[in-house]
Design a protein around this motif. Structure first.
Motif, PDB file in Angstrom:
ATOM      1  N   SER A 137       0.352  -1.332  -0.140  1.00 14.50           N
ATOM      2  CA  SER A 137      -0.173  -0.291   0.294  1.00 14.50           C
ATOM      3  C   SER A 137       0.839   1.320  -0.036  1.00 14.50           C
ATOM      4  CB  SER A 137      -0.824  -0.045   1.366  1.00 14.50           C
ATOM      5  OG  SER A 137      -1.249   1.434   1.769  1.00 14.50           O
ATOM      6  N   VAL A 138       0.609   2.782  -1.027  1.00 14.44           N
ATOM      7  CA  VAL A 138       1.736   3.367  -1.082  1.00 14.44           C
ATOM      8  C   VAL A 138       1.017   4.419  -0.703  1.00 14.44           C
ATOM      9  CG1 VAL A 138       2.961   2.810  -3.004  1.00 14.44           C
ATOM     10  CG2 VAL A 138       0.965   3.557  -3.370  1.00 14.44           C
ATOM     11  N   GLY A 139      -0.384   4.688  -0.377  1.00 12.05           N
ATOM     12  CA  GLY A 139      -0.813   4.856   0.363  1.00 12.05           C
ATOM     13  C   GLY A 139      -3.063   4.685   0.042  1.00 12.05           C
ATOM     14  N   GLY A 140      -2.980   6.058   1.020  1.00 17.08           N
ATOM     15  CA  GLY A 140      -4.980   5.488   1.274  1.00 17.08           C
ATOM     16  C   GLY A 140      -5.836   6.732   2.171  1.00 17.08           C
ATOM     17  N   GLY A 141      -6.975   6.849   2.393  1.00 19.87           N
ATOM     18  CA  GLY A 141      -7.260   7.862   2.750  1.00 19.87           C
ATOM     19  C   GLY A 141      -9.479   7.628   2.312  1.00 19.87           C
ATOM     20  N   GLY A 142      -9.916   8.750   2.487  1.00 20.16           N
ATOM     21  CA  GLY A 142     -10.769   8.644   2.899  1.00 20.16           C
ATOM     22  C   GLY A 142     -12.108  10.332   3.114  1.00 20.16           C
ATOM     23  N   ARG A 143     -13.029  10.211   3.308  1.00 13.16           N
ATOM     24  CA  ARG A 143     -13.823  10.499   3.886  1.00 13.16           C
ATOM     25  C   ARG A 143     -14.033  10.583   5.575  1.00 13.16           C
ATOM     26  NH1 ARG A 143     -16.782  14.775   2.456  1.00 13.16           N
ATOM     27  NH2 ARG A 143     -16.914  14.797   0.466  1.00 13.16           N
ATOM     28  N   TYR A 144     -14.206  11.295   6.124  1.00 16.84           N
ATOM     29  CA  TYR A 144     -14.544  11.718   7.875  1.00 16.84           C
ATOM     30  C   TYR A 144     -15.072  12.877   8.244  1.00 16.84           C
ATOM     31  CZ  TYR A 144      -9.919  14.481   7.277  1.00 16.84           C
ATOM     32  OH  TYR A 144      -9.400  15.465   6.798  1.00 16.84           O
ATOM     33  N   ASN A 145     -16.773  12.216   7.679  1.00 21.15           N
ATOM     34  CA  ASN A 145     -17.135  14.060   7.734  1.00 21.15           C
ATOM     35  C   ASN A 145     -17.757  13.800   9.256  1.00 21.15           C
ATOM     36  OD1 ASN A 145     -17.475  13.482   5.440  1.00 21.15           O
ATOM     37  ND2 ASN A 145     -19.621  13.516   4.798  1.00 21.15           N
ATOM     38  N   GLY A 146     -17.595  12.508  10.704  1.00 14.72           N
ATOM     39  CA  GLY A 146     -18.436  13.243  11.471  1.00 14.72           C
ATOM     40  C   GLY A 146     -16.665  13.137  12.631  1.00 14.72           C
ATOM     41  N   LEU A 147     -15.714  13.645  12.284  1.00 12.85           N
ATOM     42  CA  LEU A 147     -14.642  12.959  12.711  1.00 12.85           C
ATOM     43  C   LEU A 147     -14.054  14.724  13.619  1.00 12.85           C
ATOM     44  CD1 LEU A 147     -11.928  12.385  13.765  1.00 12.85           C
ATOM     45  CD2 LEU A 147     -10.710  13.453  12.403  1.00 12.85           C
ATOM     46  N   ILE A 148     -14.697  15.787  12.839  1.00 10.88           N
ATOM     47  CA  ILE A 148     -14.047  17.118  13.444  1.00 10.88           C
ATOM     48  C   ILE A 148     -15.471  17.575  14.560  1.00 10.88           C
ATOM     49  CG2 ILE A 148     -14.215  19.821  13.159  1.00 10.88           C
ATOM     50  CD1 ILE A 148     -12.996  18.414  10.109  1.00 10.88           C
ATOM     51  N   GLU A 149     -16.291  16.957  14.185  1.00 12.42           N
ATOM     52  CA  GLU A 149     -17.568  16.924  15.138  1.00 12.42           C
ATOM     53  C   GLU A 149     -17.127  15.914  16.721  1.00 12.42           C
ATOM     54  OE1 GLU A 149     -21.508  16.153  14.249  1.00 12.42           O
ATOM     55  OE2 GLU A 149     -21.465  17.576  15.826  1.00 12.42           O
ATOM     56  N   ALA A 150     -16.780  14.920  16.706  1.00 16.42           N
ATOM     57  CA  ALA A 150     -15.677  14.275  17.328  1.00 16.42           C
ATOM     58  C   ALA A 150     -14.985  14.472  18.369  1.00 16.42           C
ATOM     59  CB  ALA A 150     -15.476  12.718  16.679  1.00 16.42           C
ATOM     60  N   CYS A 151     -14.115  15.604  17.941  1.00 17.66           N
ATOM     61  CA  CYS A 151     -12.830  16.275  18.521  1.00 17.66           C
ATOM     62  C   CYS A 151     -13.210  17.765  19.250  1.00 17.66           C
ATOM     63  CB  CYS A 151     -11.631  16.837  17.031  1.00 17.66           C
ATOM     64  SG  CYS A 151     -10.974  14.846  16.727  1.00 17.66           S
ATOM     65  N   GLY A 152     -14.669  17.589  19.203  1.00 22.46           N
ATOM     66  CA  GLY A 152     -15.339  19.464  19.621  1.00 22.46           C
ATOM     67  C   GLY A 152     -15.560  20.090  19.190  1.00 22.46           C
ATOM     68  N   GLY A 153     -15.307  20.304  17.763  1.00 21.73           N
ATOM     69  CA  GLY A 153     -15.961  20.967  16.722  1.00 21.73           C
ATOM     70  C   GLY A 153     -17.691  21.469  16.172  1.00 21.73           C
TER      71      GLY A 153
END
Ligand code: AMP
Length: 418
Positions: free
Chosen positions: A279-295
């Protein structure tokens, strides 16, 4: 110990660093063209950020973090990945209050206590991008296109892009129930880690590296089978744009990715022929992350590409350019007076932007000539007693093997013109 580096780390030496600078320069150039600006965050953060941001059921958080107490008894972790820090910086600096989306990229070292092997290190480097505040499927396609464009410009065109959709929290509840039903009869056969993940986050079982768990998970239900209509529509749009851009991809329903926070589009890029760690790379969407971090509720998407593995793939496919970082000019001086005159000419050459160097070891004229040959410089500027008398130097074209005498005052102009 004193002369041995810690396992899983590497020294990048002169001669190798040119390759890194080439790759990093390409990343910066592609990002500039796609409208991404660089961000630099600390190498270490509060441990809690990664537990929250990466997910407490991930391998990274459960087994791989370099965590320690600092002298103020705070729990600190060397960053194992880039996204959580960038999210933290977005929130702390209130970038959400400015124009959206925010498109940034980073390049730097990451730390994971993993078992070192070819292509897997404890300190490694990632080039990553993040986009905050854009939920259109065009952005999913742009982020993947940027990654593939970057590889292609380096000459890596034989890569495989795998994509999947992990859906939204609603789809995740459906798949979670289905996975628990599926794994229930074989619970005792799963590794101890996966047994505990069964309740906490059964999706992680699909990402387990144990061969028995992989085998048991073969016919497990996938997120792609459980998408709600909105997620299905989003994923179809993403694929449509990828087709419009002419970027080939493989639909890979088994793809779950190693971080907990992904939603919707997830992708991974494989390089055939670089070994088990392909695997030389990977990624994706994380629509809930910013809220989960308090934003505030904010969509996000990004990727991280492993620079060591990209270098490995470039080496294997013979695509590394021959980059030579050598001075253009080497000054050769015989005698103290000539050294003094050459040393000041050296400063003037450099001030004029001409890369130059000279002997600092009191070597003989012959030895200096030999050394200039070894360095592979283009020109030698030789000053002996005779030249000194005449206010001139001998300018030698090392490639052509020809030399001519010119006034010392003309050296900069003559070399500058070349
Ligand atoms: P991840 O952050 O786990 O999604 O990894 C993204 C990319 O970083 C992978 O595709 C690899 O190219 C690279 N990578 C991850 N872990 C390592 C490691 N331990 N050593 C070298 N490269 C890595």
């Amino acid at each position: 110990m004193l002369t041995t580096r810690p396992r899983g780390t590497a020294d990048i030496l002169p001669g190798q660093i040119e390759n890194w600078q080439y790759i990093e320069g390409m990343a910066a150039q592609v990002c500039r063209e796609y409208g991404y600006r660089e961000i630099r965050t600390p190498i270490f953060e509060h441990t809690e950020l990664f537990v929250r941001g990466v997910g407490d059921t991930t391998d990274i958080v459960e087994k791989e973090m370099y965590t320690f107490q600092d002298r103020g008894e705070r729990s600190i972790t060397l960053r194992p990945e880039g996204t959580a820090s960038v999210v933290r910086a977005y929130l702390e600096n209130k970038l959400y209050a400015g124009p959206q989306p925010v498109k940034v990229y980073y390049i730097g070292p990451m730390f994971r206590y993993d078992r070192p092997q070819a292509g897997r290190y404890r300190q490694f480097h990632q080039f990553g991008v993040e986009v905050f505040g854009a939920q259109q499927p065009t952005v999913d396609a742009e982020v993947m296109a940027l990654a593939m464009d970057f590889y292609a410009r380096l000459g890596l065109t034989n890569l495989e892009l795998h994509i999947n959709s992990l859906g939204c929290p609603t789809c995740r509840t459906t798949v979670r129930d289905k996975l628990q039903q599926y794994f229930q009869p074989m619970l005792g056969e799963l590794c101890p880690n996966c047994q505990s993940r069964y309740d906490r986050n059964p999706l992680r079982i699909l990402d387990c590296k144990s061969s028995r768990c992989t085998e048991l998970a073969l016919d497990a239900p996938t997120t792609a089978d459980c998408l709600c209509s909105d997620c299905q529509a989003h994923f179809e749009q993403v694929q449509l744009y990828m087709q419009d851009l002419g970027i080939p991809y493989v639909l890979d329903k088994q793809l779950v990715r190693g971080l907990d926070y992904y939603t919707h589009t997830a992708f991974e890029i494989m390089a055939p022929g670089i070994g088990a760690q392909s695997s030389v790379g990977g990624g994706g969407r994380y629509n809930g992350l910013i809220e989960a971090c308090g934003g505030p509720s904010t969509p996000g998407i990004g990727f991280a590409l492993g620079l060591e593995r990209i270098l490995l793939a470039l080496e294997k496919s013979g695509k590394l350019p021959q980059i030579q970082a050598r001075p253009l000019v080497y000054l050769i001086a015989a005698g103290d007076r000539a050294v003094r005159s050459s040393f000041s000419l050296l400063a003037r050459l450099r001030a004029a932007g001409i890369a130059a160097d000279m002997d600092y070891q009191g070597r003989s004229l012959k030895a200096q000539m030999k050394y200039a040959g070894k360095l592979g410089v283009r020109y030698a500027v030789i000053t002996g007693e005779d030249e000194l008398q005449r206010g001139s130097v001998m300018l030698r074209d090392m490639n052509a093997g020809e030399q001519r005498e010119i006034p010392v005052g003309e050296v900069i102009n003559t070399l500058g013109n070349r």
